[in-house]
Design an enzyme around this catalytic site. Sequence first.
Site, PDB file in Angstrom:
ATOM      1  N   ASP A 117      19.543  14.963   5.959  1.00  0.00           N
ATOM      2  CA  ASP A 117      20.880  14.736   6.533  1.00  0.00           C
ATOM      3  C   ASP A 117      21.547  13.484   5.938  1.00  0.00           C
ATOM      4  O   ASP A 117      20.994  12.391   6.007  1.00  0.00           O
ATOM      5  CB  ASP A 117      20.674  14.576   8.060  1.00  0.00           C
ATOM      6  CG  ASP A 117      21.936  14.219   8.833  1.00  0.00           C
ATOM      7  OD1 ASP A 117      23.017  14.143   8.235  1.00  0.00           O
ATOM      8  OD2 ASP A 117      21.809  14.029  10.070  1.00  0.00           O
ATOM      9  N   HIS A 154      23.670  10.785  14.051  1.00  0.00           N
ATOM     10  CA  HIS A 154      23.049  10.842  12.721  1.00  0.00           C
ATOM     11  C   HIS A 154      22.533   9.474  12.301  1.00  0.00           C
ATOM     12  O   HIS A 154      23.157   8.450  12.588  1.00  0.00           O
ATOM     13  CB  HIS A 154      24.069  11.329  11.691  1.00  0.00           C
ATOM     14  CG  HIS A 154      24.596  12.704  12.007  1.00  0.00           C
ATOM     15  ND1 HIS A 154      24.009  13.845  11.538  1.00  0.00           N
ATOM     16  CD2 HIS A 154      25.636  13.101  12.784  1.00  0.00           C
ATOM     17  CE1 HIS A 154      24.676  14.897  11.997  1.00  0.00           C
ATOM     18  NE2 HIS A 154      25.669  14.465  12.759  1.00  0.00           N
TER      19      HIS A 154
END
Length: 613
Positions: free
Chosen positions: A246, A419
């Site tokens: 990610d 994130h």
Amino acid sequence: MAWKIFSNLETEKVDKTEKKLEIKNIKEKVANPKKNINKQETAIKKKTSNNKEDKLYVIPLGGLEEIGKNMTVLQYKDEIMVIDVGLAFPDDELLGIDLVIPDFTYLEKNKDKIKGIALTHGHEDHIGALPYLYNKINRDTPLYGAKLTLALAEAKFERISSSEDVPKREVKARETISIGKYFKVEFIRVTHSIADSFAFAITTPVGIILHTGDFKIDLTPVDGEGVDFHRLSQYGEKGVLLMLSDSTNAEVEGFTKSESKVGESLKQEFEKADGRIIVAAFTSHVHRLQQIVEVARELKRKIAIDGRSMIKVFDIASRLGYLNYAEEILIPMKNVENYNDDEIVILCTGTQGEPLAALSRIAKGMHKHIKVKEKDTVIISATPIPGNEKAVYNNISKLLKYDAEVIYEKVAGIHVSGHGSQEELRLMLNLIRPKYFMPVHGEFKHLKKHRDLAISYGVPKENIIMADNGSKIEVSRQNVKLMGRVPAGETLVDGLGVGDVGNIVLRDRQNLAQDGIVIVVLTIAKSGELMAGPDIITRGFVYARESEAMIKETTEIVKQELKRCESEGIKEWAALKSSVKEVAGNYFYEKTNRKPVILPIIMEVQNNNRKEL
Ligand SMILES: [Zn+2]
Ligand SMILES: [Zn+2]
């Protein structure tokens, strides 16, 4: 700093077998030279053909060089597994488009090869396009995911169909499932902004592929379910051939704050408020919703939920035990007036300034039940996704005009990202120490930054794959390279239409939106003679009443043009239409500097009907 890349165990195993084979051959050769030469040749042949076929293909169909519609295909020989099937939301240029989904052409062509679809977590950008994919592939393709993920996925199907005929298999943390003959997928827990978020360790014939899914490293997660560092590092130790990770926050330094910090900030803001509190949050952010419920309970406020999608998530997540609250804390929206203002929390959607969402309607004063009052506190518990800033700040300005207190990310810690920032990405790289690395989930700038991080952290530059959607990446034990492309891109969904709005339709919409439309109606006899009109109708171009002279002149110009056509013997409708378009278009441009869409409509009548017209 550089690290030792652990050798891949699979490779070692193969090497050992090959060595054994060699020794055996030598021994046999001594015993029976002629026979064994043949045997050795067969063994070599076998080895070469194995090597040739031992290639895995990684094909991202979405999520690269963009935010949204994450989707990755893994293919080994004639078997395919798919990781995530997400959607994206349209930007301003995609007029009238509801959703954007990946191009499924490749999977449609290879649908018999698809052995299963595994979902990392339940966010829209990972599950939202599932119902559209299942309309194109075999409906008995198994779908794997954790409990909450599958429940949310099921709800997505309801948008256009049902998922009853789709075989669904719930997977728990540390459980390994087999997808086809070649893929063994272990679900490894990570932290993110929704419960049941997983990384995948996929054991394939060429080695282990680790896909991090969306993750941050939250050491104090709201649900107490932390990152499974042990398992991740075990895979790291074993040897990971390729990691996909990610990249969303690759540009952000440091660590992303824990979600539980948001609870503290929310509480502070709630305590300051004397009137009603209106909180906008993402429906899929179950952890955030839990924290809002928690703070409301502590401060003895009731919660009224606005918006069908929000009510649905409350229903699913609480039924499955991911959202915990006492039933009596929720009240119907219409009952809000029965309570004092300081006993109320209104929970709604619209953190991104979406025009139809509750918060935007509230801000515009167009909400059926909620009118903003002076003492209200409005909390927007999210940051604008790039591209949505203008809409979000517009809402904020409108709310401020009512003299409400507006609290958004810029003024308080009421949102943290789901994130990981740079330190967390480093930590993941260090735990896994992959031989090859491919940044995913992000715009190009994020992918590039993530690549630089990996380089600075010991992955050789040549071992990093910078791919885009549709790249076909060939992965073998010794090599990773780009090997051509498959069709990829955007499929636009508008209402019930999937993919029927293409560039031409969009261009028309843009033109219509920019300069409006002029319809020129001509009634022409079979002989080609103009019987009536032209009648000119305009929409979104000029205000007809104030432009009578121009419209009249247009009528004259079109008449003249038709006369010219008649004298030159031009009778075909297509030719007449394009002539009308050209003269009228030129005239309008000259007068107004605008280029409306011009739509000539020809009606044909019999000559003897003339009188009736
Ligand atoms: Zn996510
Ligand atoms: Zn995501």
